[in-house]
Design an enzyme around this catalytic site. Structure first.
Site, PDB file in Angstrom:
ATOM      1  N   LYS A  13      -5.514   3.229  -1.065  1.00  0.00           N
ATOM      2  CA  LYS A  13      -4.196   3.684  -0.588  1.00  0.00           C
ATOM      3  C   LYS A  13      -3.443   4.431  -1.684  1.00  0.00           C
ATOM      4  CE  LYS A  13      -2.483  -0.373   0.440  1.00  0.00           C
ATOM      5  NZ  LYS A  13      -3.554  -1.292   0.056  1.00  0.00           N
ATOM      6  N   ARG A  88       3.720  -5.592   4.375  1.00  0.00           N
ATOM      7  CA  ARG A  88       2.477  -6.353   4.315  1.00  0.00           C
ATOM      8  C   ARG A  88       2.530  -7.575   5.228  1.00  0.00           C
ATOM      9  NH1 ARG A  88       0.936  -4.591  -1.208  1.00  0.00           N
ATOM     10  NH2 ARG A  88      -1.140  -5.337  -1.728  1.00  0.00           N
ATOM     11  N   ARG A 123     -12.307  -0.446 -10.324  1.00  0.00           N
ATOM     12  CA  ARG A 123     -11.013   0.237 -10.417  1.00  0.00           C
ATOM     13  C   ARG A 123     -10.379   0.035 -11.801  1.00  0.00           C
ATOM     14  NH1 ARG A 123      -6.487  -0.448  -5.905  1.00  0.00           N
ATOM     15  NH2 ARG A 123      -6.642  -2.679  -6.345  1.00  0.00           N
ATOM     16  N   ARG A 156      -6.854  -4.214 -13.611  1.00  0.00           N
ATOM     17  CA  ARG A 156      -5.753  -5.074 -13.177  1.00  0.00           C
ATOM     18  C   ARG A 156      -6.239  -6.517 -13.101  1.00  0.00           C
ATOM     19  NH1 ARG A 156      -3.320  -2.288  -7.866  1.00  0.00           N
ATOM     20  NH2 ARG A 156      -3.248  -4.482  -7.287  1.00  0.00           N
ATOM     21  N   ARG A 167      -7.091 -12.134  -2.153  1.00  0.00           N
ATOM     22  CA  ARG A 167      -6.219 -11.077  -1.613  1.00  0.00           C
ATOM     23  C   ARG A 167      -6.725 -10.603  -0.256  1.00  0.00           C
ATOM     24  NH1 ARG A 167      -6.067  -6.669  -5.949  1.00  0.00           N
ATOM     25  NH2 ARG A 167      -4.284  -5.825  -4.861  1.00  0.00           N
TER      26      ARG A 167
HETATM   27  P1  AMP Z   1      -0.693  -3.688  -4.710  1.00  0.00           P
HETATM   28  O1  AMP Z   1      -0.638  -2.889  -5.958  1.00  0.00           O
HETATM   29  O2  AMP Z   1      -0.046  -2.986  -3.539  1.00  0.00           O
HETATM   30  O3  AMP Z   1      -2.073  -4.188  -4.384  1.00  0.00           O
HETATM   31  O4  AMP Z   1       0.208  -4.987  -4.967  1.00  0.00           O
HETATM   32  C1  AMP Z   1      -0.095  -5.903  -5.996  1.00  0.00           C
HETATM   33  C2  AMP Z   1       0.560  -7.239  -5.736  1.00  0.00           C
HETATM   34  O5  AMP Z   1       1.986  -7.067  -5.653  1.00  0.00           O
HETATM   35  C3  AMP Z   1       0.165  -7.918  -4.430  1.00  0.00           C
HETATM   36  O6  AMP Z   1      -1.037  -8.625  -4.534  1.00  0.00           O
HETATM   37  C4  AMP Z   1       1.385  -8.825  -4.218  1.00  0.00           C
HETATM   38  O7  AMP Z   1       1.345  -9.944  -5.064  1.00  0.00           O
HETATM   39  C5  AMP Z   1       2.535  -7.947  -4.672  1.00  0.00           C
HETATM   40  N1  AMP Z   1       3.050  -7.107  -3.561  1.00  0.00           N
HETATM   41  C6  AMP Z   1       3.056  -5.749  -3.490  1.00  0.00           C
HETATM   42  N2  AMP Z   1       3.597  -5.325  -2.324  1.00  0.00           N
HETATM   43  C7  AMP Z   1       3.942  -6.438  -1.641  1.00  0.00           C
HETATM   44  C8  AMP Z   1       4.524  -6.670  -0.360  1.00  0.00           C
HETATM   45  N3  AMP Z   1       4.854  -5.642   0.459  1.00  0.00           N
HETATM   46  N4  AMP Z   1       4.723  -7.949   0.016  1.00  0.00           N
HETATM   47  C9  AMP Z   1       4.404  -8.980  -0.788  1.00  0.00           C
HETATM   48  N5  AMP Z   1       3.833  -8.849  -1.993  1.00  0.00           N
HETATM   49  C10 AMP Z   1       3.600  -7.581  -2.430  1.00  0.00           C
END
Ligand code: AMP
Length: 211
Positions: A13, A88, A123, A156, A167
């Site tokens: 994404k 989410r 990644r 990460r 996740r």
């Molecule tokens: P991402 O980079 O989008 O994969 O986000 C990394 C982490 O940030 C996720 O695993 C969550 O812990 C937190 N996070 C990001 N966006 C959200 C969201 N919309 N709702 C809840 N947690 C989020």
């Protein structure tokens, strides 16, 4: 145009969002990047989010909803924006509707779990600007260095295989129901990304946005 990009963690994404952002000249809003920034700077938001994020869990809805509310009020969002990683949960999607935000298209990048696990293990992200790379599919020009800002590329913490499995579990339980939510609103376009290159996926995404 207001766009939501949705898909499992590691579905690409972020990379697609960056490309759409350039094409359409609208900003990408990544809640994940905003939270990671907050963690780095040691802000109150960072403190609150830390324990949830470490194990691959979701940060509470009210925290991310406030982040989005504040961010989309900025001037650069006037002509539209791309949401990457938000909403989410159904609660977050409902909050967006309640804010009066009109979403034009929801693009789901659909990738099978086994490919997600393979992709996330390769990644790498820039610790300075958050740009995303891959050891095989999207190599930087110079190993370990960001093309954009010359920051260092790192894995990460939440891309470690055990965390990724957690996740994915959370994704299927809490995020996948958004598919029905947005298809009921007639906004969902599903792009099948297995066996597709980044550019092939981007072409499909861009033509879905033109349709
Ligand atoms: P991402 O980079 O989008 O994969 O986000 C990394 C982490 O940030 C996720 O695993 C969550 O812990 C937190 N996070 C990001 N966006 C959200 C969201 N919309 N709702 C809840 N947690 C989020």
């Amino acid at each position: 145009m207001n766009i939501i990009l949705f898909g499992a963690p590691g579905a690409g994404k972020g990379t697609q969002a960056e490309a759409i952002s350039e094409h359409k000249s609208i900003p990408t809003i990544s809640t994940g990047n905003i939270i990671r920034e907050a963690l780095k700077s040691g802000s109150e938001l960072g403190h609150k989010a830390k324990s949830y994020m470490a194990g691959g869990g979701l940060v509470p809805d009210e925290i991310v909803i406030d982040i989005i509310k504040e961010r989309i009020s900025h001037d650069d969002c006037k002509n539209g924006f791309i949401l990457d990683g938000f909403p989410r949960t159904i609660t977050q999607a409902e909050a967006l509707d309640k804010m009066g935000v009109t979403i034009d298209k929801v693009i789901e990048i659909d990738i099978s779990d086994s490919i997600i696990i393979e992709r996330t293990s390769g990644r790498r992200v820039c610790e300075k600007c958050g740009s995303s790379y891959h050891l095989v599919n999207k190599k930087p020009q110079k190993d370990g260095i960001c093309d954009r800002c010359h920051g260092t590329l790192v894995q990460r913490e939440d891309d470690h295989p055990e965390t990724v499995k957690n996740r994915l579990k959370i994704y299927h339980e809490q995020t996948k129901p958004l598919e029905r939510y947005y298809s009921n609103q007639g906004k969902l376009v599903v792009i099948k990304g297995d066996n597709k290159t980044i550019n092939e996926t981007l072409e499909m995404v861009l033509s879905a946005l033109e349709a």
